[in-house]
Write a protein that holds these residues in place. Structure first.
Motif, PDB file in Angstrom:
ATOM      1  N   HIS A   1       0.835  -1.205   0.000  1.00 50.22           N
ATOM      2  CA  HIS A   1       0.000   0.000   0.000  1.00 50.22           C
ATOM      3  C   HIS A   1       0.869   1.254   0.000  1.00 50.22           C
TER       4      HIS A   1
ATOM      5  N   GLN B   1      -1.043  -1.257  -4.460  1.00 47.64           N
ATOM      6  CA  GLN B   1      -2.282  -1.900  -4.042  1.00 47.64           C
ATOM      7  C   GLN B   1      -3.068  -2.413  -5.254  1.00 47.64           C
ATOM      8  N   HIS B   2      -2.973  -1.670  -6.377  1.00 50.51           N
ATOM      9  CA  HIS B   2      -3.696  -2.094  -7.581  1.00 50.51           C
ATOM     10  C   HIS B   2      -3.146  -3.405  -8.129  1.00 50.51           C
TER      11      HIS B   2
ATOM     12  N   ASP C   1      -4.624  -6.050  -5.956  1.00 47.34           N
ATOM     13  CA  ASP C   1      -6.063  -6.220  -6.199  1.00 47.34           C
ATOM     14  C   ASP C   1      -6.337  -7.046  -7.452  1.00 47.34           C
ATOM     15  N   ARG C   2      -5.456  -6.964  -8.456  1.00 48.06           N
ATOM     16  CA  ARG C   2      -5.716  -7.699  -9.690  1.00 48.06           C
ATOM     17  C   ARG C   2      -5.181  -9.126  -9.664  1.00 48.06           C
TER      18      ARG C   2
ATOM     19  N   GLU D   1       6.786  -2.076 -12.137  1.00 49.47           N
ATOM     20  CA  GLU D   1       6.161  -2.739 -10.987  1.00 49.47           C
ATOM     21  C   GLU D   1       7.137  -3.705 -10.320  1.00 49.47           C
TER      22      GLU D   1
END
Length: 529
Positions: free
Chosen positions: A450, A455-456, A459-460, A480
């Motif tokens: 976070h 966080q994205h 989430d995926r 990333e």
């Protein structure tokens, strides 16, 4: 080149001693197998002599049933023996693989720079795999068949001393010839193993550079190199196999002589009325029983030729010692670390010095920016700080402690290094962040994600932290992956952070995330950018 037996014994002892119970069980099974092999011909002898003497059908049926039962039990013991032998072999070879892998991880960076990944895989795995049969069958085939040989000769002496003496001389002569021929193929097998390692090293390089090779039209060159290396590999392999057939040819001729000797002696004793037809069969069977162990020993000698090449290469690898050692030393203190280079000079091998009389000082909690052209020594300084190398001259201090006096594991723990090449494991997201540290809980990991703006990404992921990343970090962009590398540093909480062009592969948006994460990471820490 012949390896003394004590080196075989040392290797066997080192990796079989922890499996003492299984090895003892293997010996017990081996003893049962020997007794069963020697008992079979005795039952047939009894059957033949009883049939010739006109004994009762009941006695013949009992002997036949006993022989069939013995045959089934012999196969049962053989299956159990094979299972235990293979279990012992793979346990031992896995231990050896682990020791080799750990040894390689401790070797200097200069060693790894001189070796390709494919070659190292072949050295750590291929050479050890070649020893699997050595570990599992050396005791069973050599020692076991040696005992069968001795048992058969004793049985022949009990039948007739003349037959026992003649066939003992034959067995001793045959083993002497085969042992003399043992070392012929070993140099060729060693060259074969080296060719194999070089081939797989080349293949590893090619697979890693597939995109560049195809885009530059170098496929033809690569295939030509593949053909050249396989031709060399084939040449050495053919020489090794041809040299190995000398033992096969010699054993074939000697066994023909041995069978003729057994028949000749039996015929002479038959005409003298000293033996029965059953005894002649017994002599023939024991003569054949001699052939089996000698054949097995001959076959095992060929395996040992291959094992000799692998043992030599494994010993050569173990004999390479790191110049940078630090298993004993003072731990690096916690908190922000001071950094000092005092008149440091360093060059790679015989090359010209990359750093010459470099002196610098960084206070704890401060940031040092290093700028310079390619090859000016920026990355070299980070390697000296990580103690991948020691300086040729001068001293490197961290937290006021000379790195040569520091505990090596503590140095690597207290420094966080982020480079432009991020290595992601074929493991789940959690393990890629924690690097398999079970002491870090999921709450710490998700908090770091976070804070890094990832966080994205979490989430995926269909299974959250348990989602396995594809080889090479598939599913994540280069930026990333770089943020994940920063997350690893967050979780370790080092006193010194080194960022070696960490944002060079990121797009502008991801670079802003990296910048924000870096600002957080460098608070209350010493840093080199």
């Amino acid at each position: 080149m012949r390896i003394p037996l004590r080196r075989y014994a040392a290797l066997l002892g080192a990796y079989l001693r922890p499996q003492g119970f299984r090895v003892v069980a293997l010996f017990v099974l081996l003893g049962c197998s020997i007794c069963l092999q020697l008992a079979g011909p005795q039952i047939i002898r009894l059957f033949i002599d009883a049939a010739q003497a006109g004994d009762s059908v009941r006695l013949l049926a009992t002997a036949a049933a006993l022989y069939v039962g013995l045959a089934f039990f012999t196969q049962f013991v053989a299956v159990i023996q094979t299972y235990v032998a293979e279990y012992v072999a793979w346990t031992a070879t896995n231990e050896l693989r682990g020791d080799l892998a750990m040894h390689c991880l401790r070797l200097d960076l200069s060693f790894h720079n001189a070796k390709t990944p494919g070659e190292m895989i072949e050295r750590v795995d291929g050479d050890v795999t070649a020893l699997a049969t050595f570990f599992s069958r050396f005791i069973v085939s050599v020692l076991g068949n040696g005992l069968v040989l001795i048992g058969a000769l004793i049985a022949l002496f009990l039948v007739d001393v003349r037959i026992g003496v003649a066939l003992s001389i034959f067995a001793a002569f045959t083993l002497t010839v085969l042992l003399r021929l043992r070392g012929l193929a070993e140099p060729h097998w060693r060259a074969t193993r080296q060719s194999s390692a070089e081939f797989f090293g080349f293949v590893g390089e090619v697979l890693a550079a597939t995109e560049d090779i195809r885009s530059s039209g170098a496929v033809g060159y690569v295939m030509r190199r593949v053909a050249e290396q396989m031709r060399v590999w084939l040449t050495f392999s053919r020489r090794a196999n041809v040299a190995g057939t000398y033992m096969w040819m010699a054993s074939t001729v000697l066994f023909a002589l041995g069978t003729s000797l057994a028949f000749g002696l039996s015929a002479m004793l038959w005409y003298q009325g000293a033996v029965t037809i059953g005894t002649i069969y017994l002599v023939y069977q024991y003569a054949q029983l001699l052939r089996g162990p000698i054949e097995q020993i001959r076959s095992q000698m060929q395996e040992i030729q291959l094992a000799s090449a692998s043992i030599t290469r494994i010993e050569e690898l173990f004999n390479i010692q790191p110049r940078v050692v630090g298993q004993i030393g003072t731990p690096i203190p916690r908190g922000p670390l001071s950094l000092d280079l005092e008149h440091v000079t360093f060059g790679y091998g015989d090359e010209e010095s990359v750093l010459t009389d470099v002196t610098l000082h960084v206070e704890p909690g401060k940031i040092l920016g290093l700028l310079g052209r390619t090859g000016s020594g920026k990355t070299t300084i980070t390697r000296l700080l990580m103690r991948f190398y020691d300086p040729s001259e001068g001293i490197v201090r961290l937290g006021g402690l000379d790195l040569r006096d520091a505990l090596l594991a503590s140095i690597r723990q207290r420094i966080g290094l982020v480079t432009q090449e991020v290595q992601l494991m074929h493991a789940n997201l959690r393990d890629n962040l924690t690097l398999f540290d079970d002491t870090l809980d999921d709450e710490q990991v998700t908090t770091v994600l976070h804070d890094l703006g990832l966080q994205h990404v979490l989430d995926r992921m269909p299974e959250g932290l348990d989602t396995r990343l594809a080889p090479g970090g598939g599913g994540l962009s280069a930026g990333e992956a770089q943020l994940l590398a920063l997350g690893r540093i967050f979780l370790r909480d080092p006193g010194l952070v080194i960022m070696d062009e960490a944002s060079s592969r990121a797009d502008p948006a991801t670079e802003r995330l990296i910048q924000r994460a870096t600002d957080r990471l460098l608070r209350q820490r010493t840093a080199i950018l």
